[in-house]
Design a protein around this motif. Structure first.
Motif, mmCIF file in Angstrom:
data_model
loop_
_atom_site.group_PDB
_atom_site.id
_atom_site.type_symbol
_atom_site.label_atom_id
_atom_site.label_comp_id
_atom_site.label_asym_id
_atom_site.label_seq_id
_atom_site.Cartn_x
_atom_site.Cartn_y
_atom_site.Cartn_z
ATOM 1 N N LEU A 16 108.268 -55.966 38.389
ATOM 2 C CA LEU A 16 109.398 -56.828 38.047
ATOM 3 C C LEU A 16 108.929 -58.286 38.019
ATOM 4 N N SER A 17 109.127 -58.931 36.877
ATOM 5 C CA SER A 17 108.807 -60.346 36.778
ATOM 6 C C SER A 17 109.890 -61.162 37.466
ATOM 7 N N SER A 18 109.651 -62.451 37.643
ATOM 8 C CA SER A 18 110.635 -63.313 38.294
ATOM 9 C C SER A 18 111.939 -63.328 37.489
ATOM 10 N N GLY A 19 113.036 -63.024 38.147
ATOM 11 C CA GLY A 19 114.344 -62.979 37.495
ATOM 12 C C GLY A 19 114.696 -61.633 36.890
ATOM 13 N N GLU A 20 113.733 -60.702 36.816
ATOM 14 C CA GLU A 20 113.993 -59.380 36.250
ATOM 15 C C GLU A 20 114.594 -58.463 37.313
ATOM 16 N N LYS A 21 115.649 -57.716 36.958
ATOM 17 C CA LYS A 21 116.372 -56.876 37.909
ATOM 18 C C LYS A 21 116.316 -55.413 37.504
ATOM 19 N N LYS A 22 116.419 -54.553 38.512
ATOM 20 C CA LYS A 22 116.496 -53.103 38.283
ATOM 21 C C LYS A 22 117.540 -52.553 39.255
ATOM 22 N N SER A 23 118.599 -51.918 38.717
ATOM 23 C CA SER A 23 119.682 -51.417 39.565
ATOM 24 C C SER A 23 119.660 -49.892 39.630
ATOM 25 N N THR A 24 120.072 -49.358 40.787
ATOM 26 C CA THR A 24 120.122 -47.913 41.035
ATOM 27 C C THR A 24 121.361 -47.600 41.866
ATOM 28 N N THR A 25 122.097 -46.556 41.485
ATOM 29 C CA THR A 25 123.228 -46.096 42.285
ATOM 30 C C THR A 25 122.757 -44.935 43.158
ATOM 31 N N VAL A 26 122.768 -45.159 44.480
ATOM 32 C CA VAL A 26 122.322 -44.147 45.435
ATOM 33 C C VAL A 26 123.525 -43.294 45.835
ATOM 34 N N PRO A 27 123.479 -41.963 45.665
ATOM 35 C CA PRO A 27 124.610 -41.103 46.026
ATOM 36 C C PRO A 27 124.925 -41.185 47.520
ATOM 37 N N SER A 28 126.203 -40.953 47.873
ATOM 38 C CA SER A 28 126.634 -41.071 49.262
ATOM 39 C C SER A 28 126.041 -39.983 50.150
ATOM 40 N N ASP A 29 125.609 -38.851 49.551
ATOM 41 C CA ASP A 29 125.048 -37.775 50.368
ATOM 42 C C ASP A 29 123.553 -37.961 50.628
ATOM 43 N N THR A 30 122.977 -39.068 50.149
ATOM 44 C CA THR A 30 121.567 -39.379 50.420
ATOM 45 C C THR A 30 121.459 -39.966 51.824
ATOM 46 N N SER A 31 120.517 -39.500 52.616
ATOM 47 C CA SER A 31 120.381 -39.984 53.990
ATOM 48 C C SER A 31 119.481 -41.219 54.081
ATOM 49 N N THR A 32 118.487 -41.334 53.203
ATOM 50 C CA THR A 32 117.521 -42.442 53.286
ATOM 51 C C THR A 32 117.044 -42.821 51.888
ATOM 52 N N PHE A 33 116.907 -44.128 51.652
ATOM 53 C CA PHE A 33 116.206 -44.581 50.452
ATOM 54 C C PHE A 33 115.254 -45.713 50.841
ATOM 55 N N THR A 34 114.139 -45.853 50.073
ATOM 56 C CA THR A 34 113.102 -46.817 50.411
ATOM 57 C C THR A 34 112.771 -47.705 49.225
ATOM 58 N N VAL A 35 112.321 -48.925 49.554
ATOM 59 C CA VAL A 35 111.830 -49.870 48.547
ATOM 60 C C VAL A 35 110.418 -50.273 48.981
ATOM 61 N N GLN A 36 109.395 -49.771 48.250
ATOM 62 C CA GLN A 36 108.019 -50.162 48.511
ATOM 63 C C GLN A 36 107.686 -51.316 47.572
ATOM 64 N N THR A 37 107.212 -52.412 48.130
ATOM 65 C CA THR A 37 106.910 -53.585 47.328
ATOM 66 C C THR A 37 105.485 -54.047 47.561
ATOM 67 N N GLY A 38 104.821 -54.387 46.480
ATOM 68 C CA GLY A 38 103.461 -54.909 46.584
ATOM 69 C C GLY A 38 103.432 -56.381 46.940
ATOM 70 N N ASN A 39 104.607 -57.050 46.891
ATOM 71 C CA ASN A 39 104.686 -58.470 47.240
ATOM 72 C C ASN A 39 106.096 -58.754 47.730
ATOM 73 N N VAL A 40 106.306 -58.650 49.056
ATOM 74 C CA VAL A 40 107.653 -58.803 49.626
ATOM 75 C C VAL A 40 108.180 -60.231 49.478
ATOM 76 N N THR A 41 107.269 -61.220 49.378
ATOM 77 C CA THR A 41 107.729 -62.602 49.233
ATOM 78 C C THR A 41 108.371 -62.846 47.868
ATOM 79 N N ASN A 42 108.059 -61.996 46.886
ATOM 80 C CA ASN A 42 108.648 -62.121 45.547
ATOM 81 C C ASN A 42 109.718 -61.051 45.300
#
Length: 282
Positions: A225-251
């Motif tokens: 994702l470039s600066s200002g670029e967004k990606k949206s996801t709808t997580v179902p309510s029956d999901t127990s866990t979701f994760t976001v792995q990032t190669g650069n948390v400061t960005n």
């Protein structure tokens, strides 16, 4: 030296960058940059970060990351996780065995059950006859004034309806998604998730960030994702866990149901490669 590492190193030298310069530009630790140039991909944190770091390195030295990854895709580890099968067959067999055992035990008591039902029917018939005979013996019926009772019933119904409406409004108002960071860095609790699920938006902020989004043990998507670029996801309510792995948390910037997630603790550390875990409360 690995061929892809040699190509990146030559591009760096051509740009006039030292390893220290490249570390400042990409925010990738120096030892990982050296490992990439030496082709020692097993020295990186994991297969996912091999692609992420090579992409950031190539972009920094002016090489098309897409072309490079495609050209050497056979040499670069695949970051797609494999799914493990579950022992459904064993679980089904156990349920069937328990059901057969239950019905077998129930069959031993059928005679007693039939006798019990007959006795209950007889008692009910006798009781009904006695009540009916008692009612017929009463020859005078005094009419009752039902006006007061009708008024009371109407008042009770109105009050109950008002209470029900007020409670429903209060419950709806309180049912808002809440995100709270736990005592473990990078771990969050998401509560009050509606049945329709929760919307998660990941955005590049202040620079490029390589993101891998997962639900449970499955990877939903991965993208730079470039600066200002967004990606949206709808997580179902029956999901127990979701994760976001990032190669650069400061960005990286994350919002859940329109509320920004506080990543200040994760962004203040020296390591920019992070895995953020969100546990959904039921």
């Amino acid at each position: 030296m690995d061929e892809i590492g040699q190509k990146l190193r030559n591009a760096r030298i051509k740009k006039g960058y030292t390893i220290d310069d490249l570390q400042q530009i990409t925010k990738i630790q120096k030892r990982y940059l050296i490992a990439i140039e030496e082709g020692q991909f097993d020295h990186l944190p994991g297969d996912f970060y091999v692609r992420a770091f090579i992409k950031q390195y190539s972009d920094a030295v002016g090489i098309s990351s897409d072309d490079l990854l495609e050209e050497y895709k056979a040499e670069i580890p695949n970051s797609q996780p494999t799914q493990e099968s579950k022992p459904e067959e064993t679980k089904t067999r156990t349920i069937k065995e328990e059901s057969n055992s239950f019905f077998a035990s129930l069959g031993n008591y059928i005679p007693q059950i039939v006798v019990g039902i007959i006795i209950i029917v007889i008692v009910a018939v006798i009781a009904f006859g006695m009540v009916h005979r008692s009612q017929n013996a009463s020859s005078v019926t005094i009419p009752k004034d039902t006006s007061t009772q009708t008024t009371k019933k109407t008042t009770k119904k109105t009050t109950a309806s008002t209470k029900k409406t007020t409670t429903k409004k209060t419950t709806t108002a309180d049912k808002t998604v809440a995100v709270k960071e736990t005592s473990t860095e990078g771990t969050y609790t998401v509560s009050n998730v509606p049945s329709s699920g929760v919307k998660v938006v990941v955005e590049g902020s202040g620079g490029q960030a390589w993101i891998q989004f997962g639900e449970g043990s499955n990877t939903t998507w991965q993208q730079a994702l470039s600066s200002g670029e967004k990606k949206s996801t709808t997580v179902p309510s029956d999901t127990s866990t979701f994760t976001v792995q990032t190669g650069n948390v400061t960005n990286t910037k994350i919002t859940i149901d329109g509320k920004a997630v506080d990543l200040s603790k994760s962004q203040s550390g020296s390591t920019i490669v992070k895995t953020l875990t969100f546990n959904i409360e039921k």
